[in-house]
Scaffold this motif. Structure first.
Motif, PDB file in Angstrom:
ATOM      1  N   LEU A  26       1.452   6.631  -6.839  1.00  0.00           N
ATOM      2  CA  LEU A  26       0.354   7.493  -7.256  1.00  0.00           C
ATOM      3  C   LEU A  26       0.687   8.956  -6.986  1.00  0.00           C
ATOM      4  CD1 LEU A  26      -2.714   5.424  -6.040  1.00  0.00           C
ATOM      5  CD2 LEU A  26      -1.967   5.780  -8.387  1.00  0.00           C
ATOM      6  N   LEU A  27       1.247   9.218  -5.808  1.00  0.00           N
ATOM      7  CA  LEU A  27       1.559  10.602  -5.466  1.00  0.00           C
ATOM      8  C   LEU A  27       2.696  11.150  -6.307  1.00  0.00           C
ATOM      9  CD1 LEU A  27       1.325  10.886  -1.602  1.00  0.00           C
ATOM     10  CD2 LEU A  27      -0.120  11.937  -3.309  1.00  0.00           C
ATOM     11  N   ASP A  28       3.527  10.272  -6.827  1.00  0.00           N
ATOM     12  CA  ASP A  28       4.674  10.702  -7.602  1.00  0.00           C
ATOM     13  C   ASP A  28       4.261  11.230  -8.968  1.00  0.00           C
ATOM     14  OD1 ASP A  28       7.609   9.224  -9.066  1.00  0.00           O
ATOM     15  OD2 ASP A  28       7.428  11.074  -7.937  1.00  0.00           O
ATOM     16  N   GLN A  29       2.968  11.044  -9.318  1.00  0.00           N
ATOM     17  CA  GLN A  29       2.535  11.435 -10.663  1.00  0.00           C
ATOM     18  C   GLN A  29       2.201  12.912 -10.763  1.00  0.00           C
ATOM     19  OE1 GLN A  29       2.832   9.094 -12.901  1.00  0.00           O
ATOM     20  NE2 GLN A  29       3.444   7.770 -11.217  1.00  0.00           N
ATOM     21  N   ARG A  30       2.922  13.730 -10.045  1.00  0.00           N
ATOM     22  CA  ARG A  30       2.706  15.178 -10.102  1.00  0.00           C
ATOM     23  C   ARG A  30       1.245  15.527  -9.859  1.00  0.00           C
ATOM     24  NH1 ARG A  30       7.955  17.286 -11.657  1.00  0.00           N
ATOM     25  NH2 ARG A  30       9.074  15.325 -11.622  1.00  0.00           N
ATOM     26  N   ILE A  31       0.730  15.011  -8.768  1.00  0.00           N
ATOM     27  CA  ILE A  31      -0.654  15.274  -8.393  1.00  0.00           C
ATOM     28  C   ILE A  31      -0.764  16.692  -7.861  1.00  0.00           C
ATOM     29  CG2 ILE A  31      -2.483  14.533  -6.826  1.00  0.00           C
ATOM     30  CD1 ILE A  31      -1.736  12.577  -9.026  1.00  0.00           C
TER      31      ILE A  31
ATOM     32  N   LEU B 110       0.833  -1.202   0.000  1.00  0.00           N
ATOM     33  CA  LEU B 110       0.000   0.000   0.000  1.00  0.00           C
ATOM     34  C   LEU B 110       0.868   1.253   0.000  1.00  0.00           C
ATOM     35  CD1 LEU B 110      -2.919   0.731  -0.011  1.00  0.00           C
ATOM     36  CD2 LEU B 110      -2.938   0.670   2.481  1.00  0.00           C
TER      37      LEU B 110
ATOM     38  N   LEU C   4       2.230   1.708  -3.442  1.00  0.00           N
ATOM     39  CA  LEU C   4       1.178   2.146  -4.359  1.00  0.00           C
ATOM     40  C   LEU C   4       0.887   3.633  -4.174  1.00  0.00           C
ATOM     41  CD1 LEU C   4      -1.097   1.553  -6.390  1.00  0.00           C
ATOM     42  CD2 LEU C   4      -2.568   1.013  -4.454  1.00  0.00           C
ATOM     43  N   LEU C   5       0.686   4.019  -2.933  1.00  0.00           N
ATOM     44  CA  LEU C   5       0.383   5.423  -2.665  1.00  0.00           C
ATOM     45  C   LEU C   5       1.524   6.329  -3.101  1.00  0.00           C
ATOM     46  CD1 LEU C   5      -1.398   5.236   0.785  1.00  0.00           C
ATOM     47  CD2 LEU C   5      -2.409   5.740  -1.426  1.00  0.00           C
TER      48      LEU C   5
END
Lengths: 296, 307, 370
Positions: free
Chosen positions: B105-110, B98, B101-102
């Motif tokens: 996901l956060l690394d995608q320049r959110i 987890l 995964l998080l």
């Protein structure tokens, strides 16, 4: 569409739109799960008891009430005495503030000595001290209980302060040592040539430039000491118990009707100080976590 | 300008000289003494007790491994070890999966990265007791999640794990993962941010898709972070005490007993100091067995890097 | 009495010898530069003089007094560091005055001293700023101010210009030289930059691997290097070290320069120093700086200077002159030609050699023989 190379997301141009949905969707889903317990606690603490039994845990209160909070603070029963948790909150405050100040100050001096006054075996001594970070504290419970008894400070706030200082030193020393390792040696040398001695260098040069690490250490120590339960439960039940022990008592009383709303209010009160510290000093909190995980 | 034109430099007294030379050691010594006594001394003390037949108070006789045998044969200890294995493995695997995964996901320049990160991390600021209390409430059969889902129309939904002997341990896993995942996520995020972007550019020039890039290039580079997270999670799992106390009290019965609760119970409530000491020693040995090889390899790597 | 004496200084780290017996004596007002490649021990030596590092063997005397066991602040020295080492939490004024504060100099005196020094260095308008607000050159001056205000017997500089960009380095170099001239201070200066060494020093100490290779004035070091290392290290572009055989033939001497696959070249030598006669018929290394090889032949006679013919490999116009890489007997040598030289790569040219600049080295030991 223009390729932006610094974003892995733009690697293969197609299908970006749906993947953004998936990403945000997942993130929000998990965010909801993370926030849920806190929200539930807050909501429950603001409902009158009948509503708790009749409604669902995420329903908004139909009748907002702060009575549970007042009860938790001043009236609920902790063990045998029913004067709320405020006394225990105050115990925790005294204990935490004292232990944080002492362990931080000593850790600072230790870090200073270990990095700027290298003598033979300094690294070995650091390793010896560092071991204290890793031990499961169960291993020291019995001797510590005996010692506190012999010193006459069992079941008292000073006793807990001693325990937390003793076992906090390894962490504070680690934090300051890692920070001061990167502190320019030339500044120390210049100060030596200027005639500054051991403590002058410490107070005039090192301390004024240590603000970031002091904040990190204080936050880390505050959080750990305030949140501790094991030491509190082992050495200080009764009147001098810290907040965490009191909370556990409140929640686990099996007599009478379970006042869930009061329990939740008590839990939120117990969590407030460290949560506030987290919100205000979030960046430093993270730094503290990272330092703790990168040893040496 | 042969002689200096300024005031002659102060010369130090012998006492001053001695003081300046000794101060570093003097300043460090209290901590050393504290370490020696309160860490090493206490460990030895507990270990000594583990070899005595002490019950409510210390008995100064040596009886070999008697207490260790008693602990190992104790049904509660066997449940505790069993639980530790289940809890430990699930805790570590789920937190890492987890967390990773998080982080990815956060690394995608959110856009709201800061806020989301803060949300995933806040549980770490809470005491385990608070966490246990909150989850205990949510998992309350009859008033918590079970009731909520039933209220949505799933009349037959049952979620009473927390009072089930078999499933209670999984509740502990849930609460534990909830609390610690943020930490692992922060570690992985830092690791991801440290990866050379040029590697990713090169891979995409070679035609690799994003998942492939993560799987084949990025994740293997995170090996040190995996190791670090593994060690820390294992450490936390073995020390887990407060979470169980607040969530289940070790129950129902002793279905969620862990070595830490076993130790506490036998030391403070059941007047079995010898057994308590023995269980504590075994906890220590387990942690040492995990940490020492890791630290050794870290020291070696750091030594290699500095040369 | 010398200001600074280093007597057989040795430094050991366990089994490793960092400094292998250094003997240097510095007189008042001298500007001694310690120069050498990284790892040669120059910074270690400076730190030992300052008292920031211990002496394994040997004596350090300042003003005649043995200082081995004295704390840095007792040695009457001041130091300027490579990274300036300005205290970030103090203003420029406080930085400069810090040493005086430690010595408990009364406030009015401190202020006066700071005012004087800051005027000399032209930083008096910066007194209330913090180091983070200053430029590199300004920080350097504050660091110097802090040293100046101590009025020490000896100033120590540890690569103070290395962190500056090229133009600023040149400007600050001149400032340091002016300061030395004005104050007549005794300075020990460490650098790895041989240009700094040449321009600033009254004497240069060339070091390598913990040993002192040569101690002398810039002119001595430049024109009479003690060995091939010093010859190659000092001066840019480096001195040409030409291996060849000294031969006597038909009543005259010449140096034969040969290498595999190329026709040997002969450099006729009208005269040679006596010490080289021992090498007749044997191999010897000739040292010749690029500026001693010239394309100014003054109408063919070159007034007695030997003339060689060589093929030009590469030309590099630098502005003030043209550097040319020539092939002599298959070996590459660098020559400094007139700025308006028209020689092109591949052309054959004629060059005159200034014999008075020729130095000779033993090929085996590298030591200069003449």
């Amino acid at each position: 569409m223009a390729q932006q190379w610094d974003s892995p997301q733009m690697v293969k141009g197609t299908g970006v739109r749906w993947s953004a949905f998936v990403i945000y969707g997942l993130l929000l889903f998990f965010a909801a799960i993370y926030v849920l317990p806190l929200v539930v606690m807050l909501l429950t603490s603001l409902k009158p008891l009948p509503e708790i039994y009749s409604g669902s845990i995420i329903a908004l209160p139909q009748e907002w009430t702060v009575k549970p909070w007042i009860d938790a603070w001043g009236q609920t029963c902790v063990g045998l005495s029913c004067r709320g948790i405020k006394g225990y909150f105050w115990n925790s405050t005294k204990m935490t503030v004292a232990a944080v100040i002492i362990s931080t100050a000593i850790g600072m001096l230790n870090g200073y000595v270990l990095t700027k006054w290298r003598f033979r075996g300094a690294d070995l001594l650091f390793g010896l001290i560092l071991f204290g970070c890793f031990i499961p504290f169960q291993i020291v419970l019995i001797p510590m209980a005996t010692l506190l008894g012999k010193l006459g400070i069992a079941s008292s706030t000073p006793g807990l302060v001693l325990v937390h200082v003793v076992y906090g030193l390894a962490f504070t020393t680690l934090y300051f040592r890692n920070y001061y390792v990167a502190f320019p040696d030339e500044l120390i040398r210049a100060a030596m040539i200027d005639g500054a001695k051991f403590f002058s260098i410490f107070f005039r040069i090192l301390v004024p430039n240590s603000a970031p690490i002091v904040v990190v250490t204080v936050i880390w120590q505050f959080t750990n000491i305030w949140n501790d339960f094991l030491f509190g439960a082992s050495f200080s039940t009764g009147e001098s118990a810290p907040m965490t022990v009191a909370l556990n008592n409140v929640v686990n009383t099996s007599t009478g009707e379970r006042e869930y709303n009061v329990h939740m209010a008590a839990a939120v009160i117990a969590a407030l100080p460290t949560l506030l510290v987290y919100i205000v000093g979030g960046r430093y909190f993270v730094r503290g976590l990272m330092t703790g995980s990168v040893k040496g | 300008m042969d002689s200096s034109t300024g005031p002659a430099p102060a010369t130090w007294s012998a006492a001053d000289r001695w003081l300046q030379r000794s101060l570093p050691k003097l300043v460090l010594s209290p901590t050393l003494v504290v370490s020696l006594v309160f860490v090493y001394g206490f460990i030895l003390w507990t270990a000594y007790l583990s070899f005595t037949p002490s019950k409510g108070y210390p008995i100064h006789e040596l009886v070999g491994f008697l207490q260790y045998v008693r602990v190992w044969n104790h049904p509660r200890w066997q449940v505790a070890i069993h639980n530790l294995a289940i809890f430990g493995m699930l805790y570590i695997v789920l937190c890492m999966a987890l967390g990773l995964l998080l982080a990815i996901l956060l690394d995608q320049r959110i856009r709201q990265e800061g806020t989301l990160r803060a949300i995933y991390l806040y549980p770490l600021a809470l005491s385990f007791i608070v966490t246990g209390t909150a989850w205990k409430w949510m998992l309350n059969p009859g008033l918590g999640i079970e009731k909520l889902v039933q209220g949505w129309g799933f009349q037959n939904f049952k979620f009473d794990w927390i009072v089930s002997e078999e499933m209670a341990i999984y509740c502990v896993v849930m609460a534990g993962v909830w609390q610690a995942t943020g930490f692992v996520m922060a570690m992985f995020l830092a690791g991801l941010r440290g990866i050379d972007q040029d590697l990713i550019k090169a891979a995409s020039l070679d035609g690799a898709s994003l998942p492939k890039i993560y799987w084949r290039i990025v994740i293997p580079q995170l090996r040190p972070v995996f190791m670090g997270a593994l060690i820390i999670l294992a450490h936390l799992a073995i020390k887990s005490y407060e979470l169980v106390v607040a969530l289940t009290g070790g129950g129902p019965g002793y279905a969620t007993e862990l070595p830490s609760t076993f130790m506490y119970a036998h030391t403070f409530t059941r007047n079995q100091l010898g057994m308590g000491a023995a269980s504590a020693v075994m906890m220590l040995l387990t942690i040492v067995a995990i940490m020492v090889p890791y630290l050794y390899s870290e020291m070696r790597a750091a030594g290699k890097r500095s040369h | 009495m010398a200001s600074l004496e280093l007597l057989n200084i040795r430094k050991r780290y366990g089994e490793l010898d960092i400094l292998k017996g250094i003997d240097i004596s510095v007189d008042a007002g001298e500007f001694l530069v310690l120069v050498g490649p990284s790892g040669c021990g120059k910074s270690t030596l400076l730190n030992m003089i300052a008292g920031l590092d211990t002496v394994s063997e040997g004596d350090i005397r300042i003003g005649g007094r043995r200082v081995n066991d004295l704390h840095p602040s007792e040695r009457d020295i001041a130091m300027v560091f490579q990274s300036y080492a300005l205290y970030p939490n103090m203003s420029v004024k406080e930085n400069i005055a810090f040493g005086m504060e430690m010595r408990k100099v009364p406030k009015p005196e401190r202020e006066q001293a700071v005012k004087e020094v800051s005027k000399t260095l032209q930083i008096d308008h910066l007194l209330d700023r913090r180091p983070a607000q200053l430029s590199g050159g300004q920080r350097q001056r504050v660091a110097m101010g802090r040293a100046l205000v101590r009025k020490p017997r000896i100033f120590l500089f540890d690569e103070p210009l290395s962190n500056l960009d090229a133009q600023l380095r040149v400007d600050m170099r001149t400032e340091i030289k002016k300061l030395h001239q004005r104050l007549g201070a005794t300075i020990v200066y460490v650098t790895h930059d041989q240009i700094e060494a040449m321009t600033l020093a009254t004497r240069i100490a060339v070091m390598r691997a913990g040993e002192l290779l040569q101690l002398g004035s810039p002119a001595e070091i430049y024109n009479r290097p003690a060995n091939t290392f010093v010859a190659g290290f000092m001066g840019s572009p480096r001195m040409n070290l030409i291996p060849g055989t000294l031969k006597s033939e038909a009543g005259g001497l010449h140096l034969e320069v040969a290498s595999e696959g190329a026709a040997p070249a002969r450099v006729v030598l009208p005269r040679v120093p006596d010490a080289t006669r021992a090498y007749l018929g044997r191999e010897i290394t000739a040292g010749l700086r690029p500026e001693a090889i010239s394309d100014k032949l003054d109408g063919g006679s070159a007034d007695g200077r030997p003339v060689i013919e060589a093929v030009v490999e590469v030309t590099e116009p630098t502005g003030p002159d043209t550097l040319a890489v020539l092939l002599l007997g298959g070996r590459e040598i660098t020559a400094r030609l007139r700025p308006d030289s028209t020689l092109k790569a591949g052309e054959l040219g004629r060059f005159a050699i200034d014999l008075s600049k020729l130095v000779w080295f033993d090929p085996a030991s590298g030591a200069r023989v003449a």
